[in-house]
Design a protein around this motif. Sequence first.
Motif, short mmCIF file in Angstrom:
data_model
loop_
_atom_site.label_atom_id
_atom_site.label_comp_id
_atom_site.label_asym_id
_atom_site.label_seq_id
_atom_site.Cartn_x
_atom_site.Cartn_y
_atom_site.Cartn_z
N GLN A 102 0.83 -1.20 0.00
CA GLN A 102 0.00 0.00 0.00
C GLN A 102 0.87 1.25 0.00
OE1 GLN A 102 -0.48 2.49 2.41
NE2 GLN A 102 0.66 1.54 4.05
N LEU A 103 2.01 1.21 0.65
CA LEU A 103 2.92 2.36 0.64
C LEU A 103 3.49 2.58 -0.76
CD1 LEU A 103 3.72 4.32 2.84
CD2 LEU A 103 5.75 2.94 3.27
N ALA A 104 3.79 1.50 -1.47
CA ALA A 104 4.28 1.62 -2.85
C ALA A 104 3.20 2.19 -3.77
CB ALA A 104 4.76 0.26 -3.36
N LEU A 105 1.96 1.76 -3.58
CA LEU A 105 0.86 2.31 -4.37
C LEU A 105 0.66 3.79 -4.05
CD1 LEU A 105 -1.66 -0.67 -4.17
CD2 LEU A 105 -0.61 0.25 -6.26
N ASN A 106 0.81 4.15 -2.79
CA ASN A 106 0.73 5.55 -2.39
C ASN A 106 1.80 6.36 -3.13
OD1 ASN A 106 1.35 8.00 -0.88
ND2 ASN A 106 0.10 7.19 0.77
N ALA A 107 3.02 5.84 -3.15
CA ALA A 107 4.12 6.53 -3.83
C ALA A 107 3.89 6.60 -5.33
CB ALA A 107 5.45 5.82 -3.53
N ALA A 108 3.20 5.62 -5.90
CA ALA A 108 2.98 5.58 -7.35
C ALA A 108 1.87 6.53 -7.80
CB ALA A 108 2.63 4.16 -7.78
N TRP A 109 0.87 6.75 -6.96
CA TRP A 109 -0.29 7.52 -7.41
C TRP A 109 0.08 8.94 -7.84
CZ3 TRP A 109 -2.70 12.04 -5.92
CH2 TRP A 109 -3.87 12.33 -6.62
N THR A 110 0.85 9.64 -7.04
CA THR A 110 1.14 11.05 -7.34
C THR A 110 1.87 11.23 -8.66
OG1 THR A 110 1.25 11.36 -4.95
CG2 THR A 110 1.92 13.21 -6.31
N PRO A 111 2.93 10.49 -8.95
CA PRO A 111 3.56 10.64 -10.27
C PRO A 111 2.63 10.25 -11.42
CG PRO A 111 5.03 9.45 -8.79
CD PRO A 111 3.72 9.61 -8.09
N VAL A 112 1.79 9.24 -11.20
CA VAL A 112 0.86 8.84 -12.26
C VAL A 112 -0.14 9.96 -12.52
CG1 VAL A 112 -1.04 7.25 -12.82
CG2 VAL A 112 1.10 6.35 -11.91
N PHE A 113 -0.76 10.46 -11.48
CA PHE A 113 -1.80 11.48 -11.64
C PHE A 113 -1.20 12.83 -12.03
CE2 PHE A 113 -4.66 14.81 -10.22
CZ PHE A 113 -5.91 14.36 -10.64
N PHE A 114 -0.24 13.33 -11.25
CA PHE A 114 0.27 14.68 -11.46
C PHE A 114 1.35 14.77 -12.53
CE2 PHE A 114 -1.72 15.41 -7.34
CZ PHE A 114 -2.30 16.65 -7.55
N SER A 115 2.36 13.93 -12.48
CA SER A 115 3.46 14.05 -13.44
C SER A 115 3.09 13.53 -14.82
CB SER A 115 4.70 13.30 -12.94
OG SER A 115 5.14 13.86 -11.72
N ALA A 116 2.42 12.38 -14.87
CA ALA A 116 2.04 11.79 -16.16
C ALA A 116 0.70 12.32 -16.67
CB ALA A 116 1.99 10.27 -16.04
N HIS A 117 -0.03 13.03 -15.82
CA HIS A 117 -1.35 13.57 -16.19
C HIS A 117 -2.30 12.45 -16.60
CE1 HIS A 117 0.92 17.52 -17.36
NE2 HIS A 117 1.07 17.21 -16.10
N ALA A 118 -2.13 11.28 -16.03
CA ALA A 118 -2.94 10.11 -16.37
C ALA A 118 -4.05 9.95 -15.33
CB ALA A 118 -2.06 8.87 -16.43
N ILE A 119 -5.12 10.70 -15.51
CA ILE A 119 -6.20 10.73 -14.53
C ILE A 119 -6.88 9.36 -14.41
CG2 ILE A 119 -8.36 11.86 -13.88
CD1 ILE A 119 -7.40 14.30 -15.57
N GLY A 120 -7.12 8.69 -15.54
CA GLY A 120 -7.76 7.37 -15.52
C GLY A 120 -6.90 6.32 -14.84
#
Length: 172
Positions: A102-120
């Motif tokens: 869950q900590l790894a998923l937490n760390a992954a969400w922000t770059p996916v959403f904000f840096s990659a702009h991948a909202i889906g």
Amino acid sequence: MPAATHVPEGPALRPWLRLACAILPVAATAMIGSLSTQAEIDGWYAGLNKPWFNPPNWVFPVAWTLLYAMIAVSLWRLLGARPVTGPSREGWRLALGAFLVQLALNAAWTPVFFSAHAIGLGLVVVAALLVMVLWTIRLTWRFDRAAAWLLVPYAAWVAFATILNAAVLRLN
């Protein structure tokens, strides 16, 4: 008659090592989140359509600071609840593994959403994060109820973040 085997009592890790093992992964997760978000708040994120229930930007760092502190204390307590032997040791390892996932998923969400702009894709990651946080609470409960309770506000915030992410996806 064979000599009795001595099983040490208390946590299996030295206090300073347990503290470092609790703080470092949580701090790294927070750092990844901060670095991935800062450049996007006034740019890309500001241009998105957001639902009426989107909190002001200042709420997020305050909430996450408190949540990360609680997550680190929870991990510290779970590490201290480590069984030395017996069948519960495998259950403890599963709880620790779920905690780290869950900590790894937490760390992954922000770059996916904000840096990659991948909202889906961000929605997929945050939904998986919610499932893992809830499972971590369930698994941790057996070993340290306070550690499990410390994760409940985190689960509530991640549930809110999942709804918010879904609304942002729908509006954009």
